[in-house]
Design a protein around this motif. Sequence first.
Motif, PDB file in Angstrom:
ATOM      1  N   UNK A   1       0.837  -1.199   0.000  1.00  0.00           N
ATOM      2  CA  UNK A   1       0.000   0.000   0.000  1.00  0.00           C
ATOM      3  C   UNK A   1       0.875   1.253   0.000  1.00  0.00           C
ATOM      4  N   UNK A   2       1.954   1.239   0.766  1.00  0.00           N
ATOM      5  CA  UNK A   2       2.866   2.382   0.795  1.00  0.00           C
ATOM      6  C   UNK A   2       3.502   2.612  -0.568  1.00  0.00           C
ATOM      7  N   UNK A   3       3.898   1.529  -1.238  1.00  0.00           N
ATOM      8  CA  UNK A   3       4.500   1.672  -2.573  1.00  0.00           C
ATOM      9  C   UNK A   3       3.480   2.248  -3.561  1.00  0.00           C
ATOM     10  N   UNK A   4       2.249   1.768  -3.506  1.00  0.00           N
ATOM     11  CA  UNK A   4       1.206   2.300  -4.390  1.00  0.00           C
ATOM     12  C   UNK A   4       1.003   3.784  -4.120  1.00  0.00           C
ATOM     13  N   UNK A   5       1.004   4.169  -2.837  1.00  0.00           N
ATOM     14  CA  UNK A   5       0.818   5.581  -2.481  1.00  0.00           C
ATOM     15  C   UNK A   5       1.949   6.428  -3.039  1.00  0.00           C
ATOM     16  N   UNK A   6       3.193   5.955  -2.912  1.00  0.00           N
ATOM     17  CA  UNK A   6       4.333   6.728  -3.413  1.00  0.00           C
ATOM     18  C   UNK A   6       4.310   6.819  -4.935  1.00  0.00           C
ATOM     19  N   UNK A   7       3.966   5.733  -5.604  1.00  0.00           N
ATOM     20  CA  UNK A   7       3.878   5.755  -7.069  1.00  0.00           C
ATOM     21  C   UNK A   7       2.827   6.757  -7.515  1.00  0.00           C
ATOM     22  N   UNK A   8       1.661   6.664  -6.917  1.00  0.00           N
ATOM     23  CA  UNK A   8       0.558   7.551  -7.279  1.00  0.00           C
ATOM     24  C   UNK A   8       0.914   9.010  -6.994  1.00  0.00           C
ATOM     25  N   UNK A   9       1.553   9.261  -5.856  1.00  0.00           N
ATOM     26  CA  UNK A   9       1.869  10.630  -5.457  1.00  0.00           C
ATOM     27  C   UNK A   9       2.980  11.223  -6.315  1.00  0.00           C
ATOM     28  N   UNK A  10       4.085  10.492  -6.469  1.00  0.00           N
ATOM     29  CA  UNK A  10       5.244  11.034  -7.193  1.00  0.00           C
ATOM     30  C   UNK A  10       4.915  11.262  -8.656  1.00  0.00           C
ATOM     31  N   UNK A  11       4.382  10.253  -9.317  1.00  0.00           N
ATOM     32  CA  UNK A  11       4.107  10.395 -10.749  1.00  0.00           C
ATOM     33  C   UNK A  11       2.913  11.323 -10.998  1.00  0.00           C
ATOM     34  N   UNK A  12       1.934  11.311 -10.092  1.00  0.00           N
ATOM     35  CA  UNK A  12       0.820  12.232 -10.242  1.00  0.00           C
ATOM     36  C   UNK A  12       1.249  13.676 -10.073  1.00  0.00           C
ATOM     37  N   UNK A  13       2.143  13.926  -9.114  1.00  0.00           N
ATOM     38  CA  UNK A  13       2.631  15.284  -8.884  1.00  0.00           C
ATOM     39  C   UNK A  13       3.514  15.766 -10.025  1.00  0.00           C
ATOM     40  N   UNK A  14       4.501  14.955 -10.394  1.00  0.00           N
ATOM     41  CA  UNK A  14       5.409  15.355 -11.479  1.00  0.00           C
ATOM     42  C   UNK A  14       4.654  15.488 -12.791  1.00  0.00           C
ATOM     43  N   UNK A  15       3.733  14.571 -13.050  1.00  0.00           N
ATOM     44  CA  UNK A  15       2.966  14.638 -14.288  1.00  0.00           C
ATOM     45  C   UNK A  15       2.116  15.893 -14.374  1.00  0.00           C
ATOM     46  N   UNK A  16       1.488  16.274 -13.257  1.00  0.00           N
ATOM     47  CA  UNK A  16       0.670  17.484 -13.252  1.00  0.00           C
ATOM     48  C   UNK A  16       1.518  18.725 -13.475  1.00  0.00           C
ATOM     49  N   UNK A  17       2.725  18.755 -12.891  1.00  0.00           N
ATOM     50  CA  UNK A  17       3.618  19.899 -13.085  1.00  0.00           C
ATOM     51  C   UNK A  17       4.104  19.986 -14.527  1.00  0.00           C
ATOM     52  N   UNK A  18       4.519  18.862 -15.086  1.00  0.00           N
ATOM     53  CA  UNK A  18       5.033  18.866 -16.465  1.00  0.00           C
ATOM     54  C   UNK A  18       3.926  19.235 -17.445  1.00  0.00           C
ATOM     55  N   UNK A  19       2.752  18.654 -17.281  1.00  0.00           N
ATOM     56  CA  UNK A  19       1.638  18.973 -18.172  1.00  0.00           C
ATOM     57  C   UNK A  19       1.212  20.432 -18.016  1.00  0.00           C
ATOM     58  N   UNK A  20       1.213  20.942 -16.781  1.00  0.00           N
ATOM     59  CA  UNK A  20       0.901  22.349 -16.561  1.00  0.00           C
ATOM     60  C   UNK A  20       1.929  23.263 -17.176  1.00  0.00           C
ATOM     61  N   UNK A  21       3.214  22.864 -17.146  1.00  0.00           N
ATOM     62  CA  UNK A  21       4.282  23.663 -17.761  1.00  0.00           C
ATOM     63  C   UNK A  21       4.109  23.734 -19.271  1.00  0.00           C
ATOM     64  N   UNK A  22       3.847  22.601 -19.896  1.00  0.00           N
ATOM     65  CA  UNK A  22       3.646  22.597 -21.355  1.00  0.00           C
ATOM     66  C   UNK A  22       2.406  23.402 -21.744  1.00  0.00           C
ATOM     67  N   UNK A  23       1.334  23.295 -20.957  1.00  0.00           N
ATOM     68  CA  UNK A  23       0.132  24.067 -21.253  1.00  0.00           C
ATOM     69  C   UNK A  23       0.406  25.565 -21.129  1.00  0.00           C
ATOM     70  N   UNK A  24       1.209  25.953 -20.132  1.00  0.00           N
ATOM     71  CA  UNK A  24       1.555  27.364 -19.973  1.00  0.00           C
ATOM     72  C   UNK A  24       2.412  27.849 -21.134  1.00  0.00           C
ATOM     73  N   UNK A  25       3.326  27.014 -21.617  1.00  0.00           N
ATOM     74  CA  UNK A  25       4.154  27.396 -22.769  1.00  0.00           C
ATOM     75  C   UNK A  25       3.297  27.593 -24.014  1.00  0.00           C
ATOM     76  N   UNK A  26       2.300  26.750 -24.192  1.00  0.00           N
ATOM     77  CA  UNK A  26       1.440  26.873 -25.372  1.00  0.00           C
ATOM     78  C   UNK A  26       0.599  28.139 -25.342  1.00  0.00           C
ATOM     79  N   UNK A  27       0.152  28.537 -24.149  1.00  0.00           N
ATOM     80  CA  UNK A  27      -0.756  29.675 -24.048  1.00  0.00           C
ATOM     81  C   UNK A  27      -0.054  30.953 -23.614  1.00  0.00           C
TER      82      UNK A  27
END
Length: 410
Positions: A187-213
């Motif tokens: 359960x701890x590993x699932x939490x870390x996977x979900x948190x780390x990749x969800x956080x980094x993914x949201x930041x990267x996608x938000x960065x690309x969206x900001x660059x486009x607009x």
Amino acid sequence: MSSATPPTGTGALAKREARLAWALLAPTVISVSLVVILPLLAIIWISFKPFTLSDLRPPTPVVRESLRGSGDDLRIEYRLRNSSQEIAVEGVTLSDVLPGGVAVGEIVEPCVLEGRDLFCDFGTLDGGQRERIRIPVTVDGDLQAFEDFVEESEPRLTGSGPNVLTNLEFSLENFARVFNGSEFWGVLWVTLFYTVFGTIGALVMGLFAALLLNKSFRGQGFIRGLYLFPYVAPVIAVAFTWVTLFDPFSGSANALLVQMGLSSEPINFFGERPLALIMVTVFEIWRYFPLSFLFILARMQSIDSSMYEAADMDGASPFQKFWLLSIPQLLGILSVLFLLRFIWTFNKFDDIFLLTGGNAGTRTLTVNVYEQAFAISNIGAGAAVAVVILVCLIAFSFVFFRFISREEGL
């Protein structure tokens, strides 16, 4: 340049100002304590208690009075029991007033009858103990009225037992149960996977969206509003939409994949390991990238354009301008967003619960809190998992602030 220091006067005026400042701060301090600190201390307290849902009420004696039998076998019965199956109740007594016009038979211990006043002293009731008292009676008047009187009257009970929640006995049983369970580390590993990749993914996608607009073009406001839709839409609506869209039997995504020949059979996106975990992580990225997009875009638009003009004159490529000029200016807001998104995602419950219910390898620590506390009614174990979450986030925050440079403004 010397840094500003607070006044250090010790005169009467300074002391009066200090008292006034504390008086003005008192409502805020009290409000924060009531809203944040006290519930937090309560959770920590409960985590050291072998506390279940049935222990919310302290053990007490419970009695039911009824009229039984008929004719010569007519009797008033008092059925007494301990509400707890494990904890004894001390000082248990029962008292009642019998109605007039009734002849009472032999009274057995531990009860005595003085006039119409019945009193029974049971002493201590062990956990799960039950007692039955039979009072033989003979009714001269209306039997139905007498029965109604017996059913409606309420005997007086005394007796109390120790409350598991408020006593001073503590145990590490909940934490032992949490850490000894074979599923905790998964359960701890699932939490870390979900948190780390969800956080980094949201930041990267938000960065690309900001660059486009980050350019002026026709319809820019509409596109920005469209980008905000995942974040402002009700979570239950978007979660239901995703579940319906990727349903293995009636989902449009599966129908499209099968018709295009990309899959020979429907895929259970939210019901198979490890695909379900990947899907809830993608949902997290899609739903929360608009927050990163807004902050990053606001920071990018505040960057002095003269730097980019100078870089163009020096022949810098678009990638060099982005990496050497934009990224250093965005590190501060990216760091803050990473801290906030990590904490929020680590504590996220509703998204996963609505999409998978924590099944198919998507059970995180927050879902585990819910299942321990409410699904199996072990509130102590649920509180222990919540304390583990708190410790993990405190450790993350310490490491984050320890290794983030002061130049970023943190």
